[in-house]
Scaffold this active site. Structure first.
Site, short mmCIF file in Angstrom:
data_model
loop_
_atom_site.label_atom_id
_atom_site.label_comp_id
_atom_site.label_asym_id
_atom_site.label_seq_id
_atom_site.Cartn_x
_atom_site.Cartn_y
_atom_site.Cartn_z
N ARG A 41 22.19 -5.06 7.09
CA ARG A 41 21.03 -4.16 7.01
C ARG A 41 21.04 -3.32 5.73
O ARG A 41 19.98 -2.97 5.20
CB ARG A 41 20.99 -3.23 8.23
CG ARG A 41 19.66 -2.46 8.31
CD ARG A 41 19.66 -1.39 9.38
NE ARG A 41 18.35 -0.76 9.51
CZ ARG A 41 18.15 0.48 9.93
NH1 ARG A 41 19.17 1.23 10.30
NH2 ARG A 41 16.92 0.97 10.01
N TRP A 92 14.49 4.28 8.84
CA TRP A 92 14.56 4.91 7.52
C TRP A 92 13.29 4.57 6.75
O TRP A 92 12.96 3.40 6.55
CB TRP A 92 15.79 4.43 6.75
CG TRP A 92 17.07 4.97 7.32
CD1 TRP A 92 18.00 4.30 8.04
CD2 TRP A 92 17.52 6.32 7.22
NE1 TRP A 92 19.02 5.15 8.41
CE2 TRP A 92 18.76 6.39 7.93
CE3 TRP A 92 17.02 7.48 6.63
CZ2 TRP A 92 19.49 7.57 8.04
CZ3 TRP A 92 17.75 8.65 6.74
CH2 TRP A 92 18.96 8.70 7.43
N SER A 109 8.79 1.16 6.06
CA SER A 109 10.08 1.66 6.55
C SER A 109 10.95 0.52 7.04
O SER A 109 10.47 -0.60 7.27
CB SER A 109 9.86 2.67 7.69
OG SER A 109 9.33 2.02 8.82
N SER A 110 12.22 0.84 7.21
CA SER A 110 13.15 -0.05 7.91
C SER A 110 13.25 0.47 9.33
O SER A 110 13.87 1.50 9.60
CB SER A 110 14.52 -0.04 7.22
OG SER A 110 15.43 -0.88 7.91
N THR A 111 12.60 -0.24 10.25
CA THR A 111 12.47 0.22 11.63
C THR A 111 13.83 0.24 12.32
O THR A 111 14.70 -0.58 12.04
CB THR A 111 11.50 -0.69 12.40
OG1 THR A 111 10.24 -0.67 11.72
CG2 THR A 111 11.31 -0.24 13.83
#
Length: 375
Positions: A30, A72, A95-97
């Site tokens: 990630r 984020w 965003s990065s869910t």
């Protein structure tokens, strides 16, 4: 890849507890999808975002941030976090869910080995890569509207070792070149189901997407395609928030004006417009936007020029004032009465049917009370 990153991935996979997606969680890094910076929300202002840069943290601090099970934000009103020169005022646009939600979406879509998937909204590319890891590169097509976000995702996906079909374009139009698909999954909310989606999914395939209206109340629907541009299914139990597809965002809201319109008593307490109650109101007045002021609830339909204001009165009841061609509160009253008469079910007590001519949400079963979604 560092031993620390591998350990954190294992810990994250343990916390999420997914059987089908465990191996992908163990293997997809990630941290590569966060780029060189993310935004941290301000504790005192909802619209203020401060970039946190990888270069200003230690390697372990950045990994800890990446594997925290939270969302984020990577872009605010078109400004990527790595391009920000300081704090930015605005609304998140990419965003990065949170990983737990990503996996819940993939599970709800019933994605499995052998499926061919169209993903609407590449975002950072993390969910795209999870699918590539499980299904193979050739099984995944992902489309992203924002060229900057798409370029950032392409680099991250390639760096992680994956090579799906990546498209820059309007996800609401799907991607007919590789249709038909077994599964269509959206990582952005839509107001209505785009006509292209059921046309590009095979009969018996599924569409899984968050939905959100102009009162900002969201839902999560899983539809089975029947062919001929039709699909039907139910809303799910999960409460999800995803950024709305940009063409489905509401228009600017006009200023609030108090005391305008014809007054009458109303038996509906506006405090019920929370959660599912607000979602039901949104079905009844889909073009309206809502806001709350001191001792009052306001509804504005900018396109029709209609307004409603509901305020408590000295006798302990409520008074509504309505103005314009669409009596917003009349429709909401009727919908709330129907919902309360059915026992105030959660959204999962409702379903959605899509045809080329119209889309409608129904309560209980397809022959039950229904509300058309906007065309």
């Amino acid at each position: 890849m560092s031993d620390t990153a591998a350990m954190l991935r294992l810990e994250l996979a343990d916390k999420i507890g997914s059987v089908g997606w465990r191996k992908a969680l163990d293997l997809v890094p990630r941290e590569r999808f966060l780029g060189d910076a993310v935004y941290r929300p301000d504790k005192t202002r909802d619209d203020l975002w401060t970039p946190v840069r990888r270069a200003d943290t230690t390697a372990d601090e950045w990994l800890a941030l990446a594997y925290t099970n939270e969302t984020w934000v990577t872009q605010v009103d078109g400004v990527l976090a790595e391009d920000a020169t300081g704090a930015v005022v605005g609304s998140p646009s990419s965003s990065s869910t949170v990983p737990r939600l990503v996996i819940r979406m993939l599970e709800a879509a019933e994605i499995d080995e052998g499926d061919k998937v169209l993903e609407i909204g590449t975002g950072t590319g993390y969910s795209t890569s999870l699918m590539c890891q499980r299904l193979g590169n050739n099984a995944v097509t992902s489309i992203e509207y924002d060229p900057m976000v798409a370029a950032r995702a392409r680099d991250a996906i390639s760096d992680a070792g994956y090579a799906p079909m990546l498209v820059v374009g309007d996800g609401l139009c799907g991607y007919a070149e590789r249709a038909p698909y077994d599964r269509l999954i959206a990582t952005c909310s839509v107001r209505t189901i785009p006509r292209a989606w059921p046309e590009q999914v095979r009969a018996g395939g599924t569409i899984t997407t968050p939905m959100s209206g102009w009162m900002s109340e969201g839902s999560f629907v899983h539809l089975t395609v029947a062919g001929g541009g039709t699909a039907s299914g139910r809303f799910l139990r999960d409460s999800l928030y995803f950024m709305t597809a940009r063409p489905h965002l509401p228009p600017p809201r006009p200023p609030l004006v108090r005391g305008v319109g014809d007054p009458r008593e109303t038996h509906v307490d506006p405090s019920i417009l929370r959660g599912t109650g607000l979602w039901v109101a949104q079905l009844a007045a889909p073009d309206a936007q809502i806001s709350w002021g001191e001792n009052a609830t306001f509804l504005v339909d900018a396109s029709a020029g209609s307004r409603a204001e509901v305020q408590s009165d000295s006798a302990g009841g409520w008074t509504v004032r309505q103005h314009g061609p669409v009596r917003l509160w009349d429709g909401i009253e009727k919908a709330i009465d129907i919902w309360q008469g059915a026992g105030q079910p959660h959204q999962s007590g409702f379903g959605l049917t899509v045809t080329p001519e119209r889309q409608w949400v129904w309560l209980g079963d397809p022959d039950g009370p229904s509300w058309d979604l906007p065309a």
